[in-house]
Motif scaffolding. Structure first.
Motif, mmCIF file in Angstrom:
data_model
loop_
_atom_site.group_PDB
_atom_site.id
_atom_site.type_symbol
_atom_site.label_atom_id
_atom_site.label_comp_id
_atom_site.label_asym_id
_atom_site.label_seq_id
_atom_site.Cartn_x
_atom_site.Cartn_y
_atom_site.Cartn_z
ATOM 1 N N VAL A 17 0.731 -1.330 -0.085
ATOM 2 C CA VAL A 17 -0.136 0.092 0.043
ATOM 3 C C VAL A 17 0.709 1.284 0.088
ATOM 4 O O VAL A 17 0.737 2.317 -0.822
ATOM 5 C CB VAL A 17 -0.929 0.086 1.250
ATOM 6 N N ILE A 18 1.729 1.245 0.901
ATOM 7 C CA ILE A 18 2.703 2.456 1.100
ATOM 8 C C ILE A 18 3.439 2.687 -0.202
ATOM 9 O O ILE A 18 3.630 3.815 -0.732
ATOM 10 C CB ILE A 18 3.638 2.561 2.109
ATOM 11 N N GLY A 19 3.907 1.545 -0.829
ATOM 12 C CA GLY A 19 4.799 1.532 -2.025
ATOM 13 C C GLY A 19 3.979 1.996 -3.227
ATOM 14 O O GLY A 19 4.493 3.032 -3.927
ATOM 15 N N LEU A 20 2.968 1.691 -3.367
ATOM 16 C CA LEU A 20 2.048 1.934 -4.485
ATOM 17 C C LEU A 20 1.547 3.317 -4.335
ATOM 18 O O LEU A 20 1.408 4.207 -5.472
ATOM 19 C CB LEU A 20 0.608 0.954 -4.795
ATOM 20 N N ALA A 21 1.169 3.715 -3.292
ATOM 21 C CA ALA A 21 0.517 5.169 -2.957
ATOM 22 C C ALA A 21 2.026 6.273 -3.198
ATOM 23 O O ALA A 21 1.510 7.202 -3.945
ATOM 24 C CB ALA A 21 0.062 5.519 -1.716
ATOM 25 N N CYS A 22 3.049 5.954 -2.740
ATOM 26 C CA CYS A 22 4.227 6.767 -3.024
ATOM 27 C C CYS A 22 4.670 6.746 -4.287
ATOM 28 O O CYS A 22 5.055 7.705 -4.993
ATOM 29 C CB CYS A 22 5.362 6.388 -2.111
ATOM 30 N N PHE A 23 4.479 5.522 -5.047
ATOM 31 C CA PHE A 23 5.045 5.403 -6.435
ATOM 32 C C PHE A 23 4.254 6.434 -7.303
ATOM 33 O O PHE A 23 4.526 7.345 -8.131
ATOM 34 C CB PHE A 23 4.969 4.056 -7.113
ATOM 35 N N PHE A 24 2.816 6.083 -7.327
ATOM 36 C CA PHE A 24 1.899 6.853 -8.153
ATOM 37 C C PHE A 24 1.754 8.362 -7.982
ATOM 38 O O PHE A 24 1.679 9.229 -8.756
ATOM 39 C CB PHE A 24 0.353 6.304 -8.136
ATOM 40 N N GLY A 25 1.935 8.579 -6.415
ATOM 41 C CA GLY A 25 1.903 10.024 -6.000
ATOM 42 C C GLY A 25 3.128 10.644 -6.242
ATOM 43 O O GLY A 25 3.305 11.916 -6.951
ATOM 44 N N GLY A 26 4.513 10.060 -6.423
ATOM 45 C CA GLY A 26 5.722 10.411 -6.770
ATOM 46 C C GLY A 26 5.691 10.970 -8.312
ATOM 47 O O GLY A 26 6.173 11.991 -8.699
ATOM 48 N N VAL A 27 5.187 9.903 -9.022
ATOM 49 C CA VAL A 27 5.390 10.306 -10.554
ATOM 50 C C VAL A 27 4.289 11.290 -10.875
ATOM 51 O O VAL A 27 4.674 11.917 -11.773
ATOM 52 C CB VAL A 27 4.715 8.784 -11.278
#
Length: 523
Positions: free
Chosen positions: A492-502
Protein backbone atom coordinates in the motif's frame (compact mmCIF):
# COMPACT_ATOMS: atom_id res chain seq x y z
CA UNK A 1 57.47 32.13 -18.63
CA UNK A 2 57.03 30.50 -15.21
CA UNK A 3 55.28 33.62 -13.92
CA UNK A 4 52.80 33.39 -16.81
CA UNK A 5 51.96 29.80 -15.97
CA UNK A 6 51.46 30.73 -12.32
CA UNK A 7 49.18 33.64 -13.26
CA UNK A 8 47.23 31.34 -15.57
CA UNK A 9 46.69 28.80 -12.80
CA UNK A 10 45.63 31.52 -10.37
CA UNK A 11 43.18 32.87 -12.95
CA UNK A 12 41.70 29.40 -13.46
CA UNK A 13 41.25 29.01 -9.72
CA UNK A 14 39.68 32.47 -9.45
CA UNK A 15 37.23 31.62 -12.24
CA UNK A 16 35.88 28.74 -10.16
CA UNK A 17 34.49 31.37 -7.78
CA UNK A 18 32.63 33.16 -10.58
CA UNK A 19 29.77 30.71 -10.56
CA UNK A 20 26.37 30.45 -8.96
CA UNK A 21 26.24 31.04 -5.18
CA UNK A 22 25.45 27.37 -4.50
CA UNK A 23 28.50 26.24 -6.46
CA UNK A 24 30.72 28.71 -4.64
CA UNK A 25 29.37 27.43 -1.32
CA UNK A 26 30.13 23.87 -2.43
CA UNK A 27 33.70 24.82 -3.38
CA UNK A 28 34.19 26.51 0.00
CA UNK A 29 32.82 23.47 1.83
CA UNK A 30 35.17 21.18 -0.12
CA UNK A 31 38.07 23.47 0.76
CA UNK A 32 37.08 23.42 4.43
CA UNK A 33 36.92 19.61 4.37
CA UNK A 34 40.41 19.47 2.86
CA UNK A 35 41.83 21.95 5.34
CA UNK A 36 40.07 20.15 8.19
CA UNK A 37 41.73 16.87 7.22
CA UNK A 38 45.07 18.69 6.94
CA UNK A 39 44.71 20.24 10.41
CA UNK A 40 43.80 16.84 11.85
CA UNK A 41 46.98 15.41 10.35
CA UNK A 42 48.98 18.39 11.63
CA UNK A 43 47.67 17.87 15.15
CA UNK A 44 48.56 14.20 15.02
CA UNK A 45 52.07 14.91 13.73
CA UNK A 46 52.66 17.51 16.44
CA UNK A 47 51.42 15.08 19.10
CA UNK A 48 53.82 12.43 17.78
CA UNK A 49 56.69 14.80 18.66
CA UNK A 50 56.25 13.64 22.26
CA UNK A 51 55.75 9.94 21.47
CA UNK A 52 58.32 7.18 21.26
CA UNK A 53 60.52 7.67 18.18
CA UNK A 54 59.96 4.15 16.86
CA UNK A 55 56.19 4.41 17.25
CA UNK A 56 56.15 7.88 15.67
CA UNK A 57 58.23 6.60 12.75
CA UNK A 58 55.75 3.78 12.14
CA UNK A 59 52.74 6.11 12.06
CA UNK A 60 54.42 8.81 9.94
CA UNK A 61 55.74 6.29 7.42
CA UNK A 62 52.37 4.62 7.02
CA UNK A 63 50.48 7.91 6.74
CA UNK A 64 52.99 9.31 4.28
CA UNK A 65 53.01 6.20 2.12
CA UNK A 66 49.22 6.30 1.84
CA UNK A 67 49.29 9.99 0.87
CA UNK A 68 51.92 9.49 -1.84
CA UNK A 69 50.06 6.43 -3.14
CA UNK A 70 46.88 8.52 -3.32
CA UNK A 71 48.58 11.23 -5.38
CA UNK A 72 49.88 8.55 -7.76
CA UNK A 73 46.80 6.37 -8.15
CA UNK A 74 43.76 8.63 -7.87
CA UNK A 75 44.23 10.20 -11.34
CA UNK A 76 44.54 6.72 -12.85
CA UNK A 77 41.55 5.31 -10.97
CA UNK A 78 39.09 8.18 -11.27
CA UNK A 79 40.42 10.47 -13.99
CA UNK A 80 40.79 14.22 -13.64
CA UNK A 81 39.85 17.35 -15.53
CA UNK A 82 43.36 18.60 -16.37
CA UNK A 83 42.98 22.32 -17.07
CA UNK A 84 46.69 22.60 -17.93
CA UNK A 85 47.06 19.65 -20.27
CA UNK A 86 50.39 19.99 -22.16
CA UNK A 87 48.59 19.34 -25.47
CA UNK A 88 46.81 22.68 -25.11
CA UNK A 89 50.17 24.43 -25.55
CA UNK A 90 51.27 22.49 -28.62
CA UNK A 91 50.85 25.45 -30.98
CA UNK A 92 52.71 28.00 -28.84
CA UNK A 93 56.20 26.81 -29.74
CA UNK A 94 57.35 26.52 -26.12
CA UNK A 95 60.38 24.20 -25.64
CA UNK A 96 59.30 21.00 -23.92
CA UNK A 97 61.76 21.38 -21.03
CA UNK A 98 60.54 24.90 -20.24
CA UNK A 99 56.92 23.85 -20.62
CA UNK A 100 57.41 20.86 -18.31
CA UNK A 101 59.02 23.06 -15.65
CA UNK A 102 56.33 25.73 -15.92
CA UNK A 103 53.44 23.27 -15.68
CA UNK A 104 55.08 21.46 -12.76
CA UNK A 105 55.48 24.70 -10.83
CA UNK A 106 51.92 25.75 -11.68
CA UNK A 107 50.73 22.45 -10.20
CA UNK A 108 51.97 23.70 -6.82
CA UNK A 109 48.95 26.04 -6.77
CA UNK A 110 45.88 24.12 -5.68
CA UNK A 111 44.16 22.61 -2.66
CA UNK A 112 45.84 19.15 -2.84
CA UNK A 113 49.29 20.74 -3.14
CA UNK A 114 48.53 23.09 -0.27
CA UNK A 115 47.37 20.22 1.94
CA UNK A 116 50.42 18.04 1.28
CA UNK A 117 52.75 21.03 1.77
CA UNK A 118 51.22 21.78 5.17
CA UNK A 119 51.48 18.11 6.22
CA UNK A 120 55.08 17.92 5.00
CA UNK A 121 55.98 20.98 7.08
CA UNK A 122 54.19 19.50 10.11
CA UNK A 123 56.35 16.36 10.04
CA UNK A 124 59.36 18.63 10.59
CA UNK A 125 57.90 19.32 14.05
CA UNK A 126 57.63 15.58 14.68
CA UNK A 127 61.37 15.10 14.10
CA UNK A 128 62.66 18.22 15.84
CA UNK A 129 64.39 15.90 18.28
CA UNK A 130 67.96 16.48 17.10
CA UNK A 131 69.70 18.80 14.61
CA UNK A 132 70.41 15.99 12.11
CA UNK A 133 66.85 14.59 12.30
CA UNK A 134 65.37 18.05 11.81
CA UNK A 135 67.69 18.76 8.87
CA UNK A 136 66.64 15.56 7.15
CA UNK A 137 63.01 16.36 7.96
CA UNK A 138 63.30 19.73 6.20
CA UNK A 139 64.90 18.04 3.19
CA UNK A 140 62.16 15.40 3.31
CA UNK A 141 59.46 18.07 3.32
CA UNK A 142 60.78 19.48 0.05
CA UNK A 143 61.10 16.03 -1.50
CA UNK A 144 57.62 15.03 -0.31
CA UNK A 145 55.94 18.02 -1.95
CA UNK A 146 57.86 17.59 -5.21
CA UNK A 147 57.19 13.85 -5.25
CA UNK A 148 53.45 14.26 -4.80
CA UNK A 149 53.10 17.11 -7.29
CA UNK A 150 55.28 15.51 -9.98
CA UNK A 151 53.73 12.10 -9.34
CA UNK A 152 50.22 13.46 -9.81
CA UNK A 153 51.29 15.24 -13.02
CA UNK A 154 52.82 12.04 -14.39
CA UNK A 155 49.83 9.84 -13.60
CA UNK A 156 47.44 12.54 -14.85
CA UNK A 157 49.24 12.56 -18.18
CA UNK A 158 49.28 8.77 -18.31
CA UNK A 159 45.55 8.81 -17.59
CA UNK A 160 45.10 11.22 -20.51
CA UNK A 161 46.50 8.49 -22.77
CA UNK A 162 45.06 5.40 -21.10
CA UNK A 163 41.62 6.84 -20.32
CA UNK A 164 41.10 8.74 -23.55
CA UNK A 165 38.60 6.18 -24.80
CA UNK A 166 35.25 5.52 -23.21
CA UNK A 167 35.89 1.78 -22.93
CA UNK A 168 39.17 2.38 -21.11
CA UNK A 169 37.49 4.70 -18.59
CA UNK A 170 34.71 2.21 -18.03
CA UNK A 171 37.13 -0.68 -17.55
CA UNK A 172 39.19 1.36 -15.10
CA UNK A 173 36.05 2.17 -13.12
CA UNK A 174 35.07 -1.48 -12.88
CA UNK A 175 38.57 -2.46 -11.78
CA UNK A 176 38.44 0.25 -9.12
CA UNK A 177 35.14 -1.08 -7.78
CA UNK A 178 36.50 -4.62 -7.67
CA UNK A 179 39.62 -3.40 -5.87
CA UNK A 180 37.49 -1.62 -3.27
CA UNK A 181 35.42 -4.74 -2.66
CA UNK A 182 38.56 -6.86 -2.35
CA UNK A 183 39.53 -4.74 0.66
CA UNK A 184 36.66 -6.23 2.68
CA UNK A 185 38.69 -9.27 3.83
CA UNK A 186 41.45 -6.87 4.87
CA UNK A 187 38.93 -4.93 6.95
CA UNK A 188 37.77 -8.17 8.57
CA UNK A 189 41.38 -9.11 9.37
CA UNK A 190 42.12 -5.74 10.91
CA UNK A 191 38.89 -5.78 12.92
CA UNK A 192 39.58 -9.27 14.29
CA UNK A 193 43.18 -8.45 15.21
CA UNK A 194 44.18 -8.21 18.85
CA UNK A 195 45.56 -4.68 18.70
CA UNK A 196 46.85 -4.70 22.26
CA UNK A 197 49.07 -7.67 21.50
CA UNK A 198 49.70 -7.74 17.74
CA UNK A 199 48.54 -4.41 16.31
CA UNK A 200 51.67 -2.31 16.79
CA UNK A 201 53.91 -5.17 15.66
CA UNK A 202 51.88 -5.59 12.46
CA UNK A 203 51.96 -1.87 11.69
CA UNK A 204 55.69 -1.71 12.41
CA UNK A 205 56.31 -4.57 9.98
CA UNK A 206 54.32 -2.85 7.23
CA UNK A 207 56.11 0.44 7.91
CA UNK A 208 59.53 -1.24 7.67
CA UNK A 209 58.70 -2.52 4.21
CA UNK A 210 57.09 0.76 3.08
CA UNK A 211 60.11 2.69 4.37
CA UNK A 212 62.34 1.09 1.73
CA UNK A 213 59.98 1.87 -1.13
CA UNK A 214 59.71 5.16 -3.02
CA UNK A 215 56.36 5.71 -1.32
CA UNK A 216 57.63 5.87 2.24
CA UNK A 217 61.41 6.21 2.06
CA UNK A 218 61.51 9.97 2.37
CA UNK A 219 59.01 9.85 5.28
CA UNK A 220 61.02 7.18 7.12
CA UNK A 221 64.42 8.86 6.71
CA UNK A 222 64.13 11.31 9.68
CA UNK A 223 62.64 8.52 11.81
CA UNK A 224 65.75 6.39 11.33
CA UNK A 225 67.94 9.27 12.46
CA UNK A 226 65.74 9.67 15.55
CA UNK A 227 66.33 6.02 16.53
CA UNK A 228 70.07 6.22 15.76
CA UNK A 229 70.18 4.45 12.39
CA UNK A 230 71.92 7.18 10.35
CA UNK A 231 73.11 4.90 7.54
CA UNK A 232 69.60 3.66 6.76
CA UNK A 233 68.31 7.24 6.96
CA UNK A 234 70.76 8.47 4.34
CA UNK A 235 70.00 5.49 2.10
CA UNK A 236 66.27 6.15 2.29
CA UNK A 237 66.79 9.84 1.60
CA UNK A 238 68.76 8.84 -1.49
CA UNK A 239 65.86 6.58 -2.59
CA UNK A 240 63.42 9.47 -2.24
CA UNK A 241 65.62 11.89 -4.19
CA UNK A 242 66.24 9.29 -6.91
CA UNK A 243 62.48 8.74 -7.21
CA UNK A 244 62.01 12.49 -7.74
CA UNK A 245 64.59 12.35 -10.52
CA UNK A 246 62.77 9.44 -12.17
CA UNK A 247 59.46 11.30 -11.94
CA UNK A 248 61.02 14.40 -13.51
CA UNK A 249 62.44 12.40 -16.42
CA UNK A 250 59.09 10.67 -16.88
CA UNK A 251 57.27 14.04 -16.80
CA UNK A 252 59.67 15.52 -19.35
CA UNK A 253 59.20 12.52 -21.64
CA UNK A 254 55.42 12.67 -21.31
CA UNK A 255 55.32 16.40 -22.12
CA UNK A 256 57.42 15.81 -25.24
CA UNK A 257 55.16 12.95 -26.26
CA UNK A 258 51.93 14.85 -25.64
CA UNK A 259 53.07 17.89 -27.60
CA UNK A 260 53.25 15.79 -30.78
CA UNK A 261 50.34 13.45 -30.00
CA UNK A 262 46.83 14.78 -30.67
CA UNK A 263 43.93 13.74 -28.50
CA UNK A 264 42.27 10.55 -29.64
CA UNK A 265 39.16 11.15 -31.68
CA UNK A 266 36.01 9.35 -30.70
CA UNK A 267 35.17 6.51 -33.05
CA UNK A 268 31.57 6.45 -34.19
CA UNK A 269 29.86 3.07 -34.00
CA UNK A 270 27.09 2.25 -36.42
CA UNK A 271 24.32 0.14 -34.91
CA UNK A 272 21.69 -1.81 -36.76
CA UNK A 273 18.06 -1.98 -35.78
CA UNK A 274 16.13 0.11 -33.28
CA UNK A 275 17.11 -1.86 -30.17
CA UNK A 276 14.84 -1.15 -27.22
CA UNK A 277 12.81 1.31 -29.28
CA UNK A 278 11.46 -1.63 -31.29
CA UNK A 279 10.43 -3.45 -28.11
CA UNK A 280 8.73 -0.64 -26.19
CA UNK A 281 5.21 0.72 -26.85
CA UNK A 282 4.83 3.32 -29.58
CA UNK A 283 4.05 6.28 -27.31
CA UNK A 284 6.00 8.95 -25.38
CA UNK A 285 6.34 6.81 -22.26
CA UNK A 286 7.60 3.87 -24.29
CA UNK A 287 10.11 6.01 -26.18
CA UNK A 288 11.52 7.45 -22.97
CA UNK A 289 11.62 3.98 -21.42
CA UNK A 290 13.53 2.68 -24.45
CA UNK A 291 16.04 5.51 -24.19
CA UNK A 292 16.43 4.92 -20.45
CA UNK A 293 16.99 1.19 -20.99
CA UNK A 294 19.61 1.99 -23.62
CA UNK A 295 21.37 4.23 -21.11
CA UNK A 296 21.21 1.65 -18.33
CA UNK A 297 22.78 -1.11 -20.38
CA UNK A 298 25.28 0.90 -22.45
CA UNK A 299 26.23 4.01 -20.49
CA UNK A 300 29.12 3.36 -18.03
CA UNK A 301 27.67 5.90 -15.58
CA UNK A 302 24.63 3.66 -15.13
CA UNK A 303 26.51 0.39 -15.41
CA UNK A 304 28.82 1.30 -12.55
CA UNK A 305 25.70 1.95 -10.44
CA UNK A 306 24.37 -1.49 -11.38
CA UNK A 307 27.68 -3.05 -10.38
CA UNK A 308 27.50 -1.31 -7.01
CA UNK A 309 23.96 -2.54 -6.24
CA UNK A 310 24.99 -6.13 -5.33
CA UNK A 311 28.30 -4.96 -3.84
CA UNK A 312 26.85 -2.61 -1.22
CA UNK A 313 25.14 -5.40 0.79
CA UNK A 314 28.45 -7.26 0.92
CA UNK A 315 30.24 -4.17 2.21
CA UNK A 316 27.50 -3.79 4.83
CA UNK A 317 27.35 -7.44 5.89
CA UNK A 318 31.08 -7.99 6.35
CA UNK A 319 31.52 -5.55 9.28
CA UNK A 320 28.24 -6.72 10.85
CA UNK A 321 29.43 -10.31 10.72
CA UNK A 322 32.76 -9.20 12.15
CA UNK A 323 31.12 -7.67 15.25
CA UNK A 324 29.18 -10.87 15.89
CA UNK A 325 25.80 -10.53 14.14
CA UNK A 326 24.44 -14.01 13.35
CA UNK A 327 24.60 -14.83 9.63
CA UNK A 328 20.93 -15.93 9.67
CA UNK A 329 19.90 -12.33 10.34
CA UNK A 330 22.38 -11.05 7.77
CA UNK A 331 20.46 -13.08 5.17
CA UNK A 332 17.59 -10.60 5.56
CA UNK A 333 19.72 -7.62 4.44
CA UNK A 334 20.52 -8.07 0.70
CA UNK A 335 17.11 -7.57 -0.95
CA UNK A 336 16.02 -4.38 0.89
CA UNK A 337 19.49 -2.83 0.57
CA UNK A 338 19.75 -3.63 -3.15
CA UNK A 339 16.29 -2.17 -3.74
CA UNK A 340 17.29 0.93 -1.81
CA UNK A 341 20.42 1.62 -3.89
CA UNK A 342 18.76 0.58 -7.15
CA UNK A 343 16.04 3.21 -6.77
CA UNK A 344 18.28 5.82 -5.14
CA UNK A 345 20.63 5.68 -8.15
CA UNK A 346 18.10 7.55 -10.34
CA UNK A 347 17.36 10.44 -7.97
CA UNK A 348 19.43 12.70 -10.29
CA UNK A 349 18.43 11.14 -13.60
CA UNK A 350 17.62 14.42 -15.37
CA UNK A 351 21.20 15.66 -14.91
CA UNK A 352 22.51 12.48 -16.58
CA UNK A 353 20.63 13.47 -19.76
CA UNK A 354 22.72 16.63 -20.01
CA UNK A 355 21.58 18.71 -23.02
CA UNK A 356 19.54 15.83 -24.49
CA UNK A 357 16.68 16.98 -22.26
CA UNK A 358 15.86 19.57 -24.91
CA UNK A 359 14.27 16.77 -26.98
CA UNK A 360 11.57 16.38 -24.34
CA UNK A 361 10.85 20.08 -24.35
CA UNK A 362 10.89 20.44 -28.13
CA UNK A 363 8.47 17.53 -28.56
CA UNK A 364 6.20 18.84 -25.76
CA UNK A 365 6.53 15.57 -23.84
CA UNK A 366 4.38 15.55 -20.71
CA UNK A 367 6.08 15.35 -17.35
CA UNK A 368 4.09 12.25 -16.42
CA UNK A 369 5.37 10.38 -19.49
CA UNK A 370 8.90 11.47 -18.69
CA UNK A 371 8.64 10.28 -15.08
CA UNK A 372 7.06 6.93 -15.97
CA UNK A 373 9.52 6.20 -18.75
CA UNK A 374 12.55 6.80 -16.57
CA UNK A 375 11.50 4.32 -13.87
CA UNK A 376 10.91 1.43 -16.29
CA UNK A 377 14.51 0.09 -16.16
CA UNK A 378 14.50 0.05 -12.37
CA UNK A 379 11.15 -1.74 -12.37
CA UNK A 380 12.38 -4.33 -14.87
CA UNK A 381 15.34 -5.07 -12.62
CA UNK A 382 13.70 -4.48 -9.25
CA UNK A 383 10.53 -6.58 -9.56
CA UNK A 384 12.43 -9.86 -10.30
CA UNK A 385 14.90 -8.92 -7.57
CA UNK A 386 12.10 -8.75 -4.99
CA UNK A 387 10.18 -11.78 -6.26
CA UNK A 388 13.21 -14.06 -6.65
CA UNK A 389 15.55 -12.67 -4.02
CA UNK A 390 13.04 -12.65 -1.14
CA UNK A 391 12.39 -16.44 -1.17
CA UNK A 392 16.13 -17.09 -1.38
CA UNK A 393 16.77 -14.86 1.64
CA UNK A 394 13.90 -16.49 3.56
CA UNK A 395 15.38 -19.92 2.84
CA UNK A 396 18.82 -18.79 4.04
CA UNK A 397 17.23 -17.35 7.16
CA UNK A 398 15.63 -20.71 7.84
CA UNK A 399 12.04 -19.60 8.47
CA UNK A 400 9.55 -19.14 5.62
CA UNK A 401 7.30 -17.10 7.90
CA UNK A 402 9.49 -14.03 7.19
CA UNK A 403 8.81 -14.20 3.44
CA UNK A 404 5.79 -11.82 3.54
CA UNK A 405 7.82 -9.22 5.41
CA UNK A 406 10.68 -9.52 2.92
CA UNK A 407 8.29 -9.14 0.01
CA UNK A 408 6.51 -6.21 1.66
CA UNK A 409 9.68 -4.33 2.60
CA UNK A 410 11.33 -4.92 -0.77
CA UNK A 411 8.20 -3.79 -2.63
CA UNK A 412 7.83 -0.74 -0.40
CA UNK A 413 11.44 0.40 -0.84
CA UNK A 414 11.39 -0.26 -4.59
CA UNK A 415 8.17 1.63 -5.36
CA UNK A 416 8.70 4.31 -2.72
CA UNK A 417 12.22 4.98 -3.96
CA UNK A 418 11.09 5.29 -7.56
CA UNK A 419 8.31 7.70 -6.64
CA UNK A 420 10.61 9.83 -4.51
CA UNK A 421 13.34 9.83 -7.16
CA UNK A 422 10.77 11.01 -9.70
CA UNK A 423 10.25 14.09 -7.56
CA UNK A 424 13.88 14.71 -6.60
CA UNK A 425 15.34 14.47 -10.11
CA UNK A 426 12.90 17.12 -11.35
CA UNK A 427 13.03 19.43 -8.35
CA UNK A 428 16.63 19.21 -7.13
CA UNK A 429 18.95 18.23 -10.00
CA UNK A 430 22.66 18.77 -9.42
CA UNK A 431 25.70 18.49 -11.71
CA UNK A 432 26.52 14.90 -12.68
CA UNK A 433 29.18 13.15 -14.71
CA UNK A 434 28.84 14.24 -18.31
CA UNK A 435 28.10 11.75 -21.10
CA UNK A 436 31.32 10.17 -22.34
CA UNK A 437 33.31 10.91 -19.18
CA UNK A 438 34.56 8.22 -16.85
CA UNK A 439 31.98 7.06 -14.28
CA UNK A 440 34.14 8.31 -11.39
CA UNK A 441 35.12 11.66 -12.93
CA UNK A 442 33.56 14.31 -10.75
CA UNK A 443 32.11 17.46 -12.33
CA UNK A 444 33.80 20.74 -11.51
CA UNK A 445 30.57 22.36 -10.30
CA UNK A 446 29.17 20.22 -7.52
CA UNK A 447 28.40 21.41 -4.05
CA UNK A 448 25.81 21.82 -1.33
CA UNK A 449 22.81 21.09 -3.55
CA UNK A 450 24.27 17.66 -4.35
CA UNK A 451 24.82 16.79 -0.70
CA UNK A 452 21.35 17.97 0.32
CA UNK A 453 19.58 16.16 -2.53
CA UNK A 454 21.46 12.93 -1.91
CA UNK A 455 20.79 13.02 1.83
CA UNK A 456 17.08 13.86 1.50
CA UNK A 457 16.40 11.20 -1.11
CA UNK A 458 18.33 8.51 0.76
CA UNK A 459 17.04 9.07 4.27
CA UNK A 460 13.48 9.80 3.14
CA UNK A 461 13.27 6.32 1.61
CA UNK A 462 14.47 4.80 4.86
CA UNK A 463 12.21 6.95 7.03
CA UNK A 464 8.97 6.37 5.11
CA UNK A 465 9.56 2.59 5.05
CA UNK A 466 10.04 2.39 8.83
CA UNK A 467 6.39 1.37 9.49
CA UNK A 468 6.92 -1.73 7.39
CA UNK A 469 10.13 -2.46 9.29
CA UNK A 470 8.25 -2.08 12.57
CA UNK A 471 5.52 -4.51 11.47
CA UNK A 472 8.17 -7.00 10.35
CA UNK A 473 9.86 -6.72 13.76
CA UNK A 474 6.53 -7.43 15.45
CA UNK A 475 6.24 -10.49 13.22
CA UNK A 476 9.42 -11.90 14.74
CA UNK A 477 7.92 -11.44 18.19
CA UNK A 478 4.25 -12.34 17.73
CA UNK A 479 3.86 -14.52 14.66
CA UNK A 480 3.03 -14.61 10.97
CA UNK A 481 -0.01 -12.32 11.17
CA UNK A 482 2.29 -9.36 11.63
CA UNK A 483 4.43 -10.49 8.70
CA UNK A 484 1.29 -10.50 6.53
CA UNK A 485 0.48 -7.02 7.84
CA UNK A 486 3.98 -5.91 6.83
CA UNK A 487 3.33 -7.26 3.31
CA UNK A 488 0.04 -5.39 3.02
CA UNK A 489 1.49 -2.17 4.44
CA UNK A 490 4.52 -2.38 2.15
CA UNK A 491 2.41 -2.79 -0.97
CA UNK A 492 0.00 0.00 0.00
CA UNK A 493 2.70 2.48 0.99
CA UNK A 494 4.80 1.60 -2.04
CA UNK A 495 1.98 1.98 -4.57
CA UNK A 496 0.76 5.21 -2.99
CA UNK A 497 4.22 6.76 -3.01
CA UNK A 498 4.98 5.50 -6.50
CA UNK A 499 1.91 6.92 -8.22
CA UNK A 500 1.94 10.02 -6.03
CA UNK A 501 5.61 10.64 -6.78
CA UNK A 502 5.20 10.11 -10.52
CA UNK A 503 2.23 12.51 -10.60
CA UNK A 504 3.94 15.14 -8.44
CA UNK A 505 7.25 14.79 -10.27
CA UNK A 506 5.46 15.11 -13.61
CA UNK A 507 3.84 18.37 -12.56
CA UNK A 508 7.19 19.70 -11.35
CA UNK A 509 8.80 18.69 -14.64
CA UNK A 510 6.11 20.51 -16.64
CA UNK A 511 6.45 23.62 -14.52
CA UNK A 512 10.27 23.71 -14.38
CA UNK A 513 11.08 22.50 -17.91
CA UNK A 514 12.83 25.76 -18.95
CA UNK A 515 14.87 25.80 -15.72
CA UNK A 516 15.88 22.17 -16.25
CA UNK A 517 17.08 22.94 -19.77
CA UNK A 518 19.03 25.96 -18.51
CA UNK A 519 20.56 23.81 -15.78
CA UNK A 520 21.82 21.18 -18.23
CA UNK A 521 23.26 23.88 -20.51
CA UNK A 522 25.24 25.36 -17.61
CA UNK A 523 26.51 22.04 -16.36
Amino acid sequence: MVAQFLRLKLRLLANTLRRSPWQVVGIIIALLYGLGAAFLAIGSLIALRFADAAFAGTIVTLLGSVLVLGFLLLPLAFGVDDTLDPRRFALFGIPSARLAAGLALAALIGVPSLVIAVIAIAQVVTWSRSPLAMTLAVLSALVIVVTCVLGSRVTTSIAAFLLSSRRARETTGFITVIAIVSLSPVAVLLASLDWHRDGIRLLAGIARVAGWTPLGAVWASPADVAVGNVGAALAKAAIGIAFVGILWLAWRALVEKMLVTPARETQVRHERGLGWFARMPDNPTGAIAARALTYWFRDPRYRISLVMVPIVPVLLMVPLYTVGVDWHYLALIPVPVMCLFLTWSIHNDVAYDHTAIWLHLASNTSGRADRLGRVVPALILGVPLVLIGSPICAALFGDWAVLPSLLGLGTCILLLGLGLSSVMSARFPYPAVRPGDGPFMQPQSSGTVAAVAQSISFFAIIGISLPVVALAALGFAFGIAWHLAALAAGVVIGLACFFGGVHWGGRIFDRRAPELLAFTLRN
